[in-house]
Design an enzyme around this catalytic site. Structure first.
Site, PDB file in Angstrom:
ATOM      1  NE  ARG A 312      25.976  61.223   6.605  1.00 53.18           N
ATOM      2  CZ  ARG A 312      25.027  60.336   6.913  1.00 53.18           C
ATOM      3  NH1 ARG A 312      23.902  60.286   6.227  1.00 53.18           N
ATOM      4  NH2 ARG A 312      25.193  59.518   7.937  1.00 53.18           N
ATOM      5  CD  GLU A 341      21.647  66.295   8.104  1.00 55.39           C
ATOM      6  OE1 GLU A 341      21.601  65.556   9.100  1.00 55.39           O
ATOM      7  OE2 GLU A 341      21.558  65.867   6.947  1.00 55.39           O
ATOM      8  CG  HIS A 360      19.510  62.643   8.480  1.00 57.07           C
ATOM      9  ND1 HIS A 360      20.811  63.057   8.570  1.00 57.07           N
ATOM     10  CD2 HIS A 360      19.585  61.312   8.187  1.00 57.07           C
ATOM     11  CE1 HIS A 360      21.620  62.035   8.363  1.00 57.07           C
ATOM     12  NE2 HIS A 360      20.893  60.958   8.121  1.00 57.07           N
TER      13      HIS A 360
HETATM   14  N1  LIG Z   1      19.359  59.309   5.086  1.00 56.36           N
HETATM   15  C1  LIG Z   1      19.612  58.377   5.959  1.00 56.36           C
HETATM   16  O1  LIG Z   1      19.058  58.352   7.036  1.00 56.36           O
HETATM   17  C2  LIG Z   1      20.588  57.313   5.616  1.00 56.36           C
HETATM   18  C3  LIG Z   1      20.389  56.006   6.052  1.00 56.36           C
HETATM   19  C4  LIG Z   1      21.333  55.031   5.728  1.00 56.36           C
HETATM   20  C5  LIG Z   1      22.446  55.378   4.991  1.00 56.36           C
HETATM   21  N2  LIG Z   1      22.618  56.660   4.627  1.00 56.36           N
HETATM   22  C6  LIG Z   1      23.769  57.066   3.842  1.00 56.36           C
HETATM   23  O2  LIG Z   1      23.673  56.455   2.579  1.00 56.36           O
HETATM   24  C7  LIG Z   1      24.971  56.240   2.057  1.00 56.36           C
HETATM   25  C8  LIG Z   1      25.083  54.800   1.577  1.00 56.36           C
HETATM   26  O3  LIG Z   1      24.920  53.910   2.656  1.00 56.36           O
HETATM   27  P1  LIG Z   1      25.174  52.348   2.414  1.00 56.36           P
HETATM   28  O4  LIG Z   1      24.770  51.666   3.643  1.00 56.36           O
HETATM   29  O5  LIG Z   1      24.584  51.925   1.134  1.00 56.36           O
HETATM   30  O6  LIG Z   1      26.756  52.361   2.291  1.00 56.36           O
HETATM   31  P2  LIG Z   1      27.623  51.368   1.459  1.00 56.36           P
HETATM   32  O7  LIG Z   1      28.983  51.538   1.964  1.00 56.36           O
HETATM   33  O8  LIG Z   1      27.034  50.004   1.471  1.00 56.36           O
HETATM   34  O9  LIG Z   1      27.542  51.910  -0.036  1.00 56.36           O
HETATM   35  C9  LIG Z   1      28.184  53.059  -0.476  1.00 56.36           C
HETATM   36  C10 LIG Z   1      28.644  52.791  -1.889  1.00 56.36           C
HETATM   37  O10 LIG Z   1      29.141  53.999  -2.433  1.00 56.36           O
HETATM   38  C11 LIG Z   1      30.213  53.638  -3.276  1.00 56.36           C
HETATM   39  N3  LIG Z   1      31.034  54.783  -3.582  1.00 56.36           N
HETATM   40  C12 LIG Z   1      32.095  55.268  -2.895  1.00 56.36           C
HETATM   41  N4  LIG Z   1      32.601  56.334  -3.542  1.00 56.36           N
HETATM   42  C13 LIG Z   1      31.855  56.509  -4.649  1.00 56.36           C
HETATM   43  C14 LIG Z   1      31.891  57.442  -5.731  1.00 56.36           C
HETATM   44  N5  LIG Z   1      32.809  58.405  -5.780  1.00 56.36           N
HETATM   45  N6  LIG Z   1      30.957  57.321  -6.697  1.00 56.36           N
HETATM   46  C15 LIG Z   1      30.029  56.353  -6.634  1.00 56.36           C
HETATM   47  N7  LIG Z   1      29.950  55.443  -5.660  1.00 56.36           N
HETATM   48  C16 LIG Z   1      30.862  55.526  -4.673  1.00 56.36           C
HETATM   49  C17 LIG Z   1      30.917  52.544  -2.525  1.00 56.36           C
HETATM   50  O11 LIG Z   1      31.689  51.766  -3.398  1.00 56.36           O
HETATM   51  C18 LIG Z   1      29.769  51.767  -1.970  1.00 56.36           C
HETATM   52  O12 LIG Z   1      29.391  50.716  -2.832  1.00 56.36           O
HETATM   53  C19 LIG Z   1      25.918  56.607   3.178  1.00 56.36           C
HETATM   54  O13 LIG Z   1      26.347  57.932   2.979  1.00 56.36           O
HETATM   55  C20 LIG Z   1      25.069  56.575   4.398  1.00 56.36           C
HETATM   56  O14 LIG Z   1      25.561  57.392   5.402  1.00 56.36           O
HETATM   57  C21 LIG Z   1      21.721  57.643   4.906  1.00 56.36           C
HETATM   58  O1  LIG Z   2      24.141  57.055   8.006  1.00 59.96           O
HETATM   59  C1  LIG Z   2      23.107  56.665   8.519  1.00 59.96           C
HETATM   60  O2  LIG Z   2      22.990  55.568   9.079  1.00 59.96           O
HETATM   61  C2  LIG Z   2      21.918  57.514   8.417  1.00 59.96           C
HETATM   62  O3  LIG Z   2      22.231  58.760   7.928  1.00 59.96           O
HETATM   63  C3  LIG Z   2      21.108  57.571   9.651  1.00 59.96           C
HETATM   64  O4  LIG Z   2      21.507  58.590  10.497  1.00 59.96           O
HETATM   65  P1  LIG Z   2      20.751  58.761  11.888  1.00 59.96           P
HETATM   66  O5  LIG Z   2      21.164  57.632  12.740  1.00 59.96           O
HETATM   67  O6  LIG Z   2      21.199  60.070  12.421  1.00 59.96           O
HETATM   68  O7  LIG Z   2      19.293  58.715  11.592  1.00 59.96           O
END
Ligand SMILES: NC(=O)c1ccc[n+]([C@@H]2O[C@H](COP(=O)([O-])OP(=O)(O)OC[C@H]3O[C@@H](n4cnc5c(N)ncnc54)[C@H](O)[C@@H]3O)[C@@H](O)[C@H]2O)c1
Ligand SMILES: O=C(O)[C@H](O)COP(=O)(O)O
Length: 624
Positions: A312, A341, A360
């Site tokens: 994020r 965004e 994104h």
């Molecule tokens: N760019 C995209 O399109 C996209 C896609 C999927 C996920 N994401 C984002 O990626 C991130 C991770 O997703 P995920 O599915 O792995 O989530 P998840 O919940 O499986 O993993 C997140 C991890 O972060 C850890 N965490 C929490 N606070 C923390 C801190 N202060 N320092 C270090 N680690 C910490 C948690 O313990 C957890 O293990 C989320 O923010 C999600 O929204 C983005």
């Molecule tokens: O948190 C997520 O799952 C990702 O950031 C994906 O976001 P989106 O659905 O807007 O692509």
């Protein structure tokens, strides 16, 4: 409805009339106030719950899925009419098809917040991705109709969870289907950044051939720090190890053995950022991670570090990153996410020549989008059917086996709450509710959250406009200053049966039916489940035995011949159908309690005639 005499049975009389069906050998008591008692799970914790057709049926919820692994408890979408689901961002076709089989689906993309607020009061569910801000205003504008928000993806930072909870709206996400896509995008950015792929491509398209300018750096043998070792972070780690990188991770909540299993060492935040050549961000945006990558922390990094962010935008202080890029601490950054965004066109990071950006796109693969669409459609449909999806993010989870066992007790709890409320007289209001569970189970084997929620529902809903469910019960109780305590009494019986009795005690209240006040001076109602049906087993200090269906007339009278006939005739003459009747007495010709189940609600005049029977000392009509 009416009370003619104040009467409190003498303890000896009352106790002698009452079968004490258990031997209390131990008791324990816990108290809670509001939602502090059990926090919802977040992060990578596995959330398991199960569907129970029985509870669903009891609560009038419809079921359409054959084998869902979800629990019950939200609210039905209401009546036989199809619910309406608003989809405010592009969703995979397979998910839309599932939704359309079940609901009227309104796909309205690019809504302004005003448009969203205007539409939402006509919707039972809302499906969003990261681009829709589901604010408090949205929940308030829904006027209680919105039952579920489905986030087709992981991050729920665009949904005001507190407002959702306060409004009894379940929030579900699709936490697994885009993990691989996000990890692959992280790796794509890592490799593209290291080899200047985007810059070189732009340069060639501009007619140039700059082989010396775009010399990259190698990945093999370099230190990669994964910040947030959850689903995406661990998948990135696996892939980076395949590229020959040395991977370390920082995650305060990740188990060390899971990291070790894939050859990753968990280290402190400072060690991770100060030893890394590449830092890849995978933590959620929360108050504690907001702008965690700031001037102070950039200053601790190795000069020339490279940063990838597919988590994020808000976890980075973007101005600080620009400074770190300009002063050379950060050699390059690859960013898929931004604080705002879309970012402004002149955003300095987007324009920076050492920064590679994508809009994104982490979750944007065909496969991931179909996956999240199906995952979220199933969760939303389940929730509208009265189930709580396994991916609920703002409700306590009740394990499957617990839930199916407790199904009949759920209804019993709500009915006892309703009964207790209707027995309250005077204008003082209820402050303290004690729920006593008698069981042969040890407290650790008896999860009573759903029962507590249903007692709260029974007490609050009939006298307010809010609807109460597992999502908001603790919040509503706290908001109304209703202190709910729970007590367990160990019964030396069979632990096969989860509960023998449930009692609801209301302290410091008057009763419109004096016999409902127990020896301890509280209104007490007690029930149990017999053959799957909730029964009332005592009121105050009197035993009764009536199934909790329809409506109930409780009369205290002097035990004498002909009483059942007289009351029955008055009801019969007025076309009120009696479904059951039970009489219990303290002793022959002394006080007796008659409990009469009736299908219809008797007219006031009928109740008056019953009250005028000379032997009747007091009576009350209760709606179940
Ligand atoms: N760019 C995209 O399109 C996209 C896609 C999927 C996920 N994401 C984002 O990626 C991130 C991770 O997703 P995920 O599915 O792995 O989530 P998840 O919940 O499986 O993993 C997140 C991890 O972060 C850890 N965490 C929490 N606070 C923390 C801190 N202060 N320092 C270090 N680690 C910490 C948690 O313990 C957890 O293990 C989320 O923010 C999600 O929204 C983005
Ligand atoms: O948190 C997520 O799952 C990702 O950031 C994906 O976001 P989106 O659905 O807007 O692509």
């Amino acid at each position: 409805m009416a009370s003619r005499a104040t009467f409190a049975p003498k303890p000896s009389e009352a106790i002698s009339s009452r079968v004490v069906p258990f031997r209390a050998t131990a008791s324990s008591s816990i108290s809670f106030e509001g939602s502090q008692s059990r926090a919802p799970f977040f992060g990578q914790a596995l959330r398991l719950a199960v569907y129970s057709p029985k509870i669903s049926a009891l609560c009038g919820w419809r079921r359409i899925r054959r084998d869902p692994r979800t629990i019950v408890m939200v609210a039905s979408a209401g009546g036989a009419a199809k619910p309406t689901v608003l989809v405010s961002e592009k969703l995979g076709e397979a998910g839309l098809e599932l939704l359309r089989e079940f609901a009227n689906v309104d796909c309205s993309y690019n809504l302004t917040s005003e448009d969203l607020c205007a539409k939402i009061s006509l919707c039972d569910a809302l499906v969003v991705r990261s681009g829709t801000k589901v604010t408090r205003e949205v929940f308030e504008a829904s006027k209680g109709r919105l039952k579920v928000v489905g986030r087709a993806g992981v991050g729920i930072d665009n949904v005001d969870l507190q407002a959702a909870t306060e409004n009894g709206c379940l929030v579900v996400n699709a936490p697994t289907a885009n993990t691989v896509a996000a990890a692959e995008h992280g790796i794509a950015l890592l490799t593209a950044m290291a080899r200047n792929v985007a810059q070189a491509d732009a340069s060639m398209k501009a007619g140039k051939w700059q082989r010396n300018k775009y010399v990259g750096v190698s990945l093999v043998g370099k230190n990669l720090a994964i910040m947030g070792f959850g689903k995406v972070g661990s998948e990135v780690a696996r892939r980076a190890k395949g590229l020959g990188m040395h991977v370390i991770a920082h995650d305060p909540y990740a188990p060390a053995d899971r990291a070790r299993a894939i050859g990753v060492e968990l280290v402190s935040f400072d060690e991770a950022i100060s030893t890394a050549d590449f830092i890849s961000l995978h933590m959620p945006l929360t108050p504690s991670t907001s702008k965690i990558f700031n001037d102070d922390n950039f200053a601790k990094m190795k000069k020339g570090v490279r940063i990838i962010n597919v988590a994020r935008g808000g976890v980075i202080d973007e101005d600080a990153l620009v400074r770190a890029l300009d002063n050379g601490i950060v050699a390059q950054a690859a960013l898929d996410v931004f604080t705002e965004e879309p970012p402004a066109k002149d955003n300095r990071l987007v324009q920076h020549e050492n920064v590679t950006v994508t809009p994104h796109l982490g979750a944007s693969t065909t496969e991931a989008q179909e996956g999240v669409a199906i995952e979220i459609a199933e969760a939303v449909i389940g929730a509208l059917n009265g189930e709580l999806a396994a991916t609920a993010v703002n409700a306590p989870m009740v394990p499957s086996e617990v839930l199916s066992e407790l199904a009949p007790y759920v209804l019993l709890s709500e009915k006892l709450g309703r009964l207790a409320l209707q027995l309250v007289g005077g204008g003082g209001g209820i402050k303290g509710v004690k729920i006593v569970y008698t069981s042969a189970r040890s407290p650790d084997d008896l999860d009573t959250r759903i029962l507590r929620a249903m007692v709260t529902k029974g007490i609050v809903e009939p006298v307010s406009s809010v609807f109460v469910n597992l999502v908001n019960a603790d919040y509503i109780a706290k908001q109304r200053g209703l202190r709910i305590s729970e007590e367990r009494i160990f019964h030396d019986g069979s632990p096969e049966i989860p509960l023998d009795f449930i009692q609801v005690h209301l302290a410091n209240v008057e009763s419109k039916f004096a016999s409902a006040i127990s020896d301890s001076g509280e209104i007490v109602v007690e029930g149990r489940v017999k053959d799957g049906i909730p029964h009332l087993t005592s009121v105050g200090s009197y035993s009764v035995d009536v199934s909790l269906e329809g409506n109930l007339l409780l009369c205290r009278q002097i035990d004498q011949p002909g009483m059942i006939g007289r009351v029955g005739s008055i009801l019969g003459e007025n076309n009120v159908n009696v479904s059951f009747m039970s009489v219990s007495r303290t002793a022959p010709r002394k006080q007796a309690i008659m409990a009469i189940g009736v299908d219809e609600e008797p007219e006031k005049d009928v109740l008056r005639k019953i009250g005028e029977i000379p032997a009747i000392e007091e009576f009350v009509f209760l709606k179940l």
